[in-house]
Design a protein around this motif. Structure first.
Motif, PDB file in Angstrom:
ATOM      1  N   UNK A 308       0.825  -1.199   0.000  1.00 15.00           N
ATOM      2  CA  UNK A 308       0.000   0.000   0.000  1.00 15.00           C
ATOM      3  C   UNK A 308       0.856   1.243   0.000  1.00 15.00           C
ATOM      4  N   UNK A 309       0.228   2.365  -0.212  1.00 12.92           N
ATOM      5  CA  UNK A 309       0.936   3.637  -0.250  1.00 12.92           C
ATOM      6  C   UNK A 309       1.657   3.890   1.072  1.00 12.92           C
ATOM      7  N   UNK A 310       2.931   4.260   1.004  1.00  9.47           N
ATOM      8  CA  UNK A 310       3.719   4.576   2.182  1.00  9.47           C
ATOM      9  C   UNK A 310       4.453   3.395   2.790  1.00  9.47           C
ATOM     10  N   UNK A 311       4.175   2.187   2.315  1.00  9.12           N
ATOM     11  CA  UNK A 311       4.839   0.998   2.854  1.00  9.12           C
ATOM     12  C   UNK A 311       6.294   0.965   2.376  1.00  9.12           C
ATOM     13  N   UNK A 312       7.194   0.630   3.283  1.00 15.45           N
ATOM     14  CA  UNK A 312       8.615   0.550   2.946  1.00 15.45           C
ATOM     15  C   UNK A 312       8.968  -0.854   2.471  1.00 15.45           C
ATOM     16  N   UNK A 313       9.832  -0.910   1.492  1.00 10.91           N
ATOM     17  CA  UNK A 313      10.230  -2.163   0.841  1.00 10.91           C
ATOM     18  C   UNK A 313      10.689  -3.208   1.863  1.00 10.91           C
ATOM     19  N   UNK A 314      11.651  -2.849   2.708  1.00 12.07           N
ATOM     20  CA  UNK A 314      12.217  -3.820   3.649  1.00 12.07           C
ATOM     21  C   UNK A 314      11.188  -4.284   4.672  1.00 12.07           C
ATOM     22  N   UNK A 315      10.375  -3.348   5.161  1.00  7.80           N
ATOM     23  CA  UNK A 315       9.335  -3.700   6.129  1.00  7.80           C
ATOM     24  C   UNK A 315       8.361  -4.705   5.529  1.00  7.80           C
ATOM     25  N   UNK A 316       7.954  -4.444   4.304  1.00  4.73           N
ATOM     26  CA  UNK A 316       7.036  -5.341   3.594  1.00  4.73           C
ATOM     27  C   UNK A 316       7.614  -6.745   3.484  1.00  4.73           C
ATOM     28  N   UNK A 317       8.865  -6.852   3.051  1.00  4.76           N
ATOM     29  CA  UNK A 317       9.448  -8.174   2.873  1.00  4.76           C
ATOM     30  C   UNK A 317       9.635  -8.906   4.204  1.00  4.76           C
ATOM     31  N   UNK A 318       9.902  -8.166   5.260  1.00  7.97           N
ATOM     32  CA  UNK A 318       9.987  -8.795   6.577  1.00  7.97           C
ATOM     33  C   UNK A 318       8.623  -9.358   6.991  1.00  7.97           C
ATOM     34  N   UNK A 319       7.568  -8.612   6.710  1.00  3.46           N
ATOM     35  CA  UNK A 319       6.216  -9.075   7.054  1.00  3.46           C
ATOM     36  C   UNK A 319       5.824 -10.305   6.237  1.00  3.46           C
ATOM     37  N   UNK A 336       9.586 -24.664  14.884  1.00  2.00           N
ATOM     38  CA  UNK A 336       9.583 -23.455  15.714  1.00  2.00           C
ATOM     39  C   UNK A 336      10.944 -23.256  16.373  1.00  2.00           C
ATOM     40  N   UNK A 337      11.621 -24.355  16.670  1.00  2.00           N
ATOM     41  CA  UNK A 337      12.947 -24.265  17.287  1.00  2.00           C
ATOM     42  C   UNK A 337      13.948 -23.637  16.309  1.00  2.00           C
ATOM     43  N   UNK A 338      13.868 -24.028  15.030  1.00  2.00           N
ATOM     44  CA  UNK A 338      14.747 -23.443  14.018  1.00  2.00           C
ATOM     45  C   UNK A 338      14.475 -21.948  13.858  1.00  2.00           C
ATOM     46  N   UNK A 339      13.228 -21.579  13.956  1.00  2.00           N
ATOM     47  CA  UNK A 339      12.877 -20.154  13.846  1.00  2.00           C
ATOM     48  C   UNK A 339      13.410 -19.393  15.055  1.00  2.00           C
ATOM     49  N   UNK A 340      13.276 -19.990  16.215  1.00  2.00           N
ATOM     50  CA  UNK A 340      13.747 -19.343  17.444  1.00  2.00           C
ATOM     51  C   UNK A 340      15.251 -19.095  17.402  1.00  2.00           C
ATOM     52  N   UNK A 341      15.998 -20.011  16.803  1.00  2.00           N
ATOM     53  CA  UNK A 341      17.464 -19.911  16.772  1.00  2.00           C
ATOM     54  C   UNK A 341      18.012 -19.408  15.443  1.00  2.00           C
ATOM     55  N   UNK A 342      17.136 -18.841  14.595  1.00  2.00           N
ATOM     56  CA  UNK A 342      17.555 -18.458  13.238  1.00  2.00           C
ATOM     57  C   UNK A 342      18.513 -17.268  13.237  1.00  2.00           C
ATOM     58  N   UNK A 346      19.698 -14.327   7.715  1.00  2.00           N
ATOM     59  CA  UNK A 346      19.214 -15.368   6.810  1.00  2.00           C
ATOM     60  C   UNK A 346      18.193 -16.215   7.566  1.00  2.00           C
ATOM     61  N   UNK A 347      16.952 -15.727   7.662  1.00  2.00           N
ATOM     62  CA  UNK A 347      15.920 -16.405   8.459  1.00  2.00           C
ATOM     63  C   UNK A 347      15.672 -17.835   7.981  1.00  2.00           C
ATOM     64  N   UNK A 348      15.077 -18.607   8.834  1.00  2.00           N
ATOM     65  CA  UNK A 348      14.859 -20.031   8.553  1.00  2.00           C
ATOM     66  C   UNK A 348      14.039 -20.252   7.281  1.00  2.00           C
ATOM     67  N   UNK A 349      13.066 -19.375   7.041  1.00  2.00           N
ATOM     68  CA  UNK A 349      12.196 -19.570   5.877  1.00  2.00           C
ATOM     69  C   UNK A 349      12.965 -19.491   4.564  1.00  2.00           C
ATOM     70  N   UNK A 354      13.793 -18.329  -1.103  1.00  2.00           N
ATOM     71  CA  UNK A 354      15.055 -17.596  -1.041  1.00  2.00           C
ATOM     72  C   UNK A 354      15.093 -16.308  -1.856  1.00  2.00           C
ATOM     73  N   UNK A 355      14.025 -15.966  -2.559  1.00  2.00           N
ATOM     74  CA  UNK A 355      14.030 -14.741  -3.371  1.00  2.00           C
ATOM     75  C   UNK A 355      13.058 -13.713  -2.804  1.00  2.00           C
ATOM     76  N   UNK A 356      13.108 -12.501  -3.322  1.00  2.00           N
ATOM     77  CA  UNK A 356      12.200 -11.448  -2.892  1.00  2.00           C
ATOM     78  C   UNK A 356      10.776 -11.729  -3.351  1.00  2.00           C
ATOM     79  N   UNK A 357       9.836 -11.030  -2.746  1.00  2.00           N
ATOM     80  CA  UNK A 357       8.423 -11.259  -3.045  1.00  2.00           C
ATOM     81  C   UNK A 357       7.915 -10.354  -4.160  1.00  2.00           C
TER      82      UNK A 357
END
Length: 429
Positions: A308-319, A336-342, A346-349, A354-357
């Motif tokens: 949406x208007x005003x959304x930042x690129x990095x914030x969007x991809x993190x969400x 969940x353990x892998x996510x907790x220790x990620x 380079x997050x677990x997902x 592995x590419x941008x959205x």
């Protein structure tokens, strides 16, 4: 041209918006793209410099556009220089713009042949303080070949060393990201052609067909409807090939039980569509395939809501990463353990996505826009999540093109089959 003439008002407005951002006593020069050799006596099909096309509507090689809004000689405030045709060119190459046709296409009154460029430039350049020059500043591109713009910069700097040289690209980056109504309609047309090609493919695909046979069906539909061709090299990736993100060999047999990942789009009037779909070769997803498919579809729908208007690129991809993480846990691909220790870098997902959205879409498939500029009304963005599971020989990617408006997002591919059940119904109809 394969496409009808575009209303010159688009290019007149684009030049006006560009010129507003120039410093006083400035001129700007834009060159056509190079003609690249394909073999000993042939060139690749010509593709116009997107900035020159954006400002002039001229779709021809060896073209130069000169803009000098406050030139003391009003004859040279907007000048277009064209390659002059002759009897030899008419016989061997065919159509080239006449001065009258170039004027009608661009809305520029002052049309000259290319041989006049040096003399006209020299007659006015010394009354300018600043010279704006263009280069490809798309941050996805790292040039190793000195293309025409770079060669021109070297030449003009040696000839006029005491002028102040400026970059046109920062201005173009802001202008091109926000699409006008005409540009939106051209993109819609590219999406419509892409839709029809995909439906054709759904009815054509069956076990034993070659990936390149499917590619042939796609280009048939593109050309049949007046598209220039592929917006980019198409991906027809069956089975394990879907885990190669830029796979384009397209030379394997599509096997019963596999899923084919498609990534293709039509180019129309220099504007592009960019679509991804994944379909079962035999017309029916297995339970696991549909489970993964629906997870990607869910991420896609949620991602569209986040733009949406005003959304930042990095914030969007993190969400988006958070939404994808939930789906991968449900699929049993990460814990969940892998996510907790990620590793936050380079997050677990990322193991399975592995590419941008998203990326901007327009005259370039990965269109010129600011990576750190908030999304704005008039942006067209792809939304293309995927899940890639090499150990299962399965890759799913779904992608639509989304227009941001003041009243919410508009899916320009909303009429292209997407739901798993809809895909199956068409394939078995």
């Amino acid at each position: 041209m394969k496409y009808p003439t575009i209303d010159q008002s688009l290019f007149i407005l684009n030049r006006k918006n560009f010129s507003k951002q120039l410093k006083n006593k400035s001129l700007a020069i834009f060159n056509a793209s190079d003609e690249f050799p394909r073999s000993g006596d042939q060139n690749f099909v010509f593709k116009q410099n997107p900035d020159l096309f954006y400002l002039s509507g001229i779709d021809q090689e060896q073209t130069i556009l000169l803009l000098y809004p406050d030139c003391p000689n009003p004859l040279y405030r907007e000048v277009l220089f064209l390659r002059q045709t002759n009897d030899y060119i008419k016989v061997w190459e065919g159509y080239k713009y006449t001065k009258e046709q170039a004027k009608a296409a661009s809305g520029i009154e002052a049309i000259y042949w290319l041989e006049d460029f040096d003399n006209i430039l020299h007659s006015i350049v010394n009354y300018a303080d600043h010279i704006y020059l263009n280069t490809n500043e798309n941050d996805r591109y790292s040039p190793e070949v000195p293309y025409r713009d770079l060669r021109f910069i070297e030449k003009i700097k040696s000839k006029y060393p005491l002028h102040h040289f400026e970059r046109s690209a920062p201005i173009m980056r802001g202008l091109r990201a926000v699409k006008s109504d005409v540009e939106i309609e051209l993109t819609k047309k590219a999406c419509t052609i892409t839709r029809d090609a995909f439906i054709r493919v759904l009815k054509f695909t069956k076990p034993g067909v070659k990936e390149y046979e499917i590619e042939a069906e796609i280009i048939h539909e593109f050309i049949r409807q007046g598209g220039t061709g592929h917006a980019y090299t198409p991906i027809i990736a069956s089975g394990h090939n879907a885990n190669i993100l830029h796979y384009n060999d397209n030379n394997q047999t599509c096997k019963d039980g596999d899923v084919i990942l498609f990534d293709f789009g039509a180019e129309y009037a220099n504007y592009n569509a960019d679509m991804s779909r994944s379909i079962p070769v035999n017309g029916r997803f297995t339970t696991r395939q549909k489970e993964v498919y629906n997870a990607v579809h869910h991420v896609m729908k949620e991602s569209i809501k986040l733009i949406g208007e005003g959304v930042l690129w990095n914030t969007y991809h993190e969400q988006v990463g958070e939404v994808m993480t939930e789906q991968l846990i449900k699929l049993g691909l990460i814990t969940t353990e892998e996510v907790k220790n990620q590793n936050p870098a380079w997050p677990a997902y990322k193991k399975y996505f592995m590419h941008g959205t998203s990326h901007h879409l327009g005259i370039d498939v990965h269109d010129f826009a600011g990576r750190y500029t908030p999304f704005a009304t008039g942006n067209i963005l792809t939304v293309e999540p995927g899940i890639y599971i090499p150990e299962e020989g399965l890759g799913i990617r779904l992608e639509n093109n989304i227009l941001i408006t003041a009243n919410g997002n508009v899916d320009l591919m909303a009429d292209i089959p997407l739901a798993a059940e809809e895909i199956e119904d068409i394939m078995n109809s």
